[in-house]
Design an enzyme around this catalytic site. Sequence first.
Site, short mmCIF file in Angstrom:
data_model
loop_
_atom_site.label_atom_id
_atom_site.label_comp_id
_atom_site.label_asym_id
_atom_site.label_seq_id
_atom_site.Cartn_x
_atom_site.Cartn_y
_atom_site.Cartn_z
N PRO A 163 -10.21 -7.38 -65.90
CA PRO A 163 -10.92 -7.17 -67.16
C PRO A 163 -10.34 -6.08 -68.07
CG PRO A 163 -12.12 -6.14 -65.35
CD PRO A 163 -10.96 -6.85 -64.73
N GLY A 164 -9.33 -5.34 -67.61
CA GLY A 164 -8.70 -4.40 -68.53
C GLY A 164 -8.79 -2.94 -68.13
N CYS A 185 -6.16 -3.95 -54.18
CA CYS A 185 -7.32 -3.23 -53.66
C CYS A 185 -7.62 -3.76 -52.26
CB CYS A 185 -8.51 -3.33 -54.60
SG CYS A 185 -8.92 -5.01 -55.04
N GLU A 205 -3.39 -12.01 -69.26
CA GLU A 205 -4.30 -12.57 -68.25
C GLU A 205 -4.21 -14.08 -68.30
OE1 GLU A 205 -6.31 -11.64 -65.69
OE2 GLU A 205 -6.80 -13.78 -65.54
N ALA A 223 -4.10 -8.60 -66.12
CA ALA A 223 -4.76 -7.46 -66.78
C ALA A 223 -6.28 -7.48 -66.79
CB ALA A 223 -4.25 -7.36 -68.22
N1 SAM Z 1 -5.76 -5.07 -63.57
C1 SAM Z 1 -7.15 -5.45 -63.70
C2 SAM Z 1 -7.98 -4.22 -63.99
O1 SAM Z 1 -7.58 -3.12 -63.60
O2 SAM Z 1 -9.03 -4.34 -64.63
C3 SAM Z 1 -7.63 -6.21 -62.50
C4 SAM Z 1 -6.77 -7.38 -62.16
S1 SAM Z 1 -7.36 -8.38 -60.87
C5 SAM Z 1 -7.05 -7.44 -59.45
C6 SAM Z 1 -6.15 -9.63 -60.78
C7 SAM Z 1 -6.07 -10.55 -61.98
O3 SAM Z 1 -5.04 -11.50 -61.76
C8 SAM Z 1 -7.33 -11.34 -62.25
O4 SAM Z 1 -7.75 -11.13 -63.57
C9 SAM Z 1 -6.91 -12.81 -62.06
O5 SAM Z 1 -7.54 -13.67 -62.97
C10 SAM Z 1 -5.43 -12.75 -62.31
N2 SAM Z 1 -4.69 -13.85 -61.64
C11 SAM Z 1 -5.16 -14.82 -60.84
N3 SAM Z 1 -4.17 -15.63 -60.46
C12 SAM Z 1 -3.05 -15.18 -61.03
C13 SAM Z 1 -1.69 -15.60 -61.04
N4 SAM Z 1 -1.30 -16.66 -60.34
N5 SAM Z 1 -0.82 -14.89 -61.76
C14 SAM Z 1 -1.21 -13.82 -62.45
N6 SAM Z 1 -2.46 -13.36 -62.48
C15 SAM Z 1 -3.37 -14.04 -61.78
#
Ligand code: SAM
Length: 445
Positions: free
Chosen positions: A100-101, A218, A121, A98
């Site tokens: 930064p949200g 993305c 997160e 999630a």
């Molecule tokens: N959904 C967020 C938004 O819209 O603001 C962006 C999420 S970002 C693309 C992916 C997130 O997955 C990051 O915050 C990262 O820290 C987390 N992440 C990293 N490794 C992960 C894992 N093994 N399982 C789940 N989440 C993970």
Amino acid sequence: MQAVLGVEWEAFQAALSASPPVSLRANAAKWPGPAQHDGRTPWCPQGYYLAERPVFTLDPLLHAGAYYVQEASSMFVAEALRQTLDLSRPLLALDLAAAPGGKSTLIAGMLSADSFFIANEVIRSRYNILRHNLARWGLPNVAISNHDPGDFAPLAGRFDLVLTDAPCSGEGLFRKDPDAIREWSPQQVNFCAARQRRILADAVRLLAPGGVLIYSTCTYNFEENEENAEWLQAEAGLEYVPLTVPREWGIAESRFGCRFYPHRVRGEGFYLVCFRKPGAKATPDKPKRLPALRLKPTAAKTADIAATWLKRPTEMRLLEDAAGRLSAIPVTAEEAFFTASAALYRIEPILELGEVKQGELIPAPALALSTALSDSIPSVDLDKTQALRYLRKEDPQVPEVPRGWVLARYQNLPLGWMKGLGNRVNNYFPKEWRILMREGGKVKG
Ligand code: SAM
């Protein structure tokens, strides 16, 4: 990309060297939207394009949770929710990745008030950013958790919605974020695809029959997108749910899901696909006995003191941890919250209330920003200069502040707490949230 895009390749390349569009999403619970804008995002009613990029950090409205700065393609999650779920019903929803949200604040804003939403997160430092953004958003039917997706296993079969916005190779961010280019490699793509599949396998288990999985990245490559989607259908047994998109939106429909290219849409590169778990929804078993929980219902005397700060106290369940810190969750979310708390040890309601000391509530910063806060709390309206001083944790220089706890407000929206002491005022804005940037964009320290 050249092979995929064919005649569109040149337009795509040109878009990569253009500057990214600026957009924000208004918080319908707090703010009607910007007076001046450069059009609306077609797929999200709260999304607005701006003609140029302001210094958002120096806008007190951002700190009041009036809006979230989000690139426009990601706001398509709103359309995906609208087409796949009955949002008037109480739903149990989870965002597995999630921080930064951005998408969490969007989902929270679209669910009904009697739904319950967990934003998770795994990375601790990013969890704190997530907490800040969701606290500012101010909706009380939200909890945040700090777990690996695998830790949710005891909650298998319960969720009506799971969003997996997985960590990816970030090809869609190349024009916005030079780091994304530096970090990219074919090995990185393969690594991300394998990690996404592990996270998706966890996500699938969590869905209730009839529940919806939204998977997004993305990035553009097929390994991380359609190939994972294919796996969800062929191996994980989910039903693909194609979305209907008007041609004029410019979204490319692929064999699974929707692709967003910067030469076709006003937004960054993005991919989204929806699936449904087959079967009719059954009521999940109630846990037989809850283990000792970290948060317990608050004793009546303390609850009475804290309740006077809430708009509709009878609709909220007040909770307390071992250190006496109070938080609250809507009564409608209580059962789901306790069930989740029995499985997860780092989960907490987004609405922190504060602590009762000597018969008085010391209010938490999140309470000031919550839509559940009572309307009868004394407040002082700050102009922009005063609001920025307040947000830098300086003396806001307001001539008269009533004694006791007072809300600092900007354009009728609360920013945080001050305490009037007669001849001076104490600024209770949290140090970790304060603005470090000066006018002109320079950062202090
Ligand atoms: N959904 C967020 C938004 O819209 O603001 C962006 C999420 S970002 C693309 C992916 C997130 O997955 C990051 O915050 C990262 O820290 C987390 N992440 C990293 N490794 C992960 C894992 N093994 N399982 C789940 N989440 C993970």
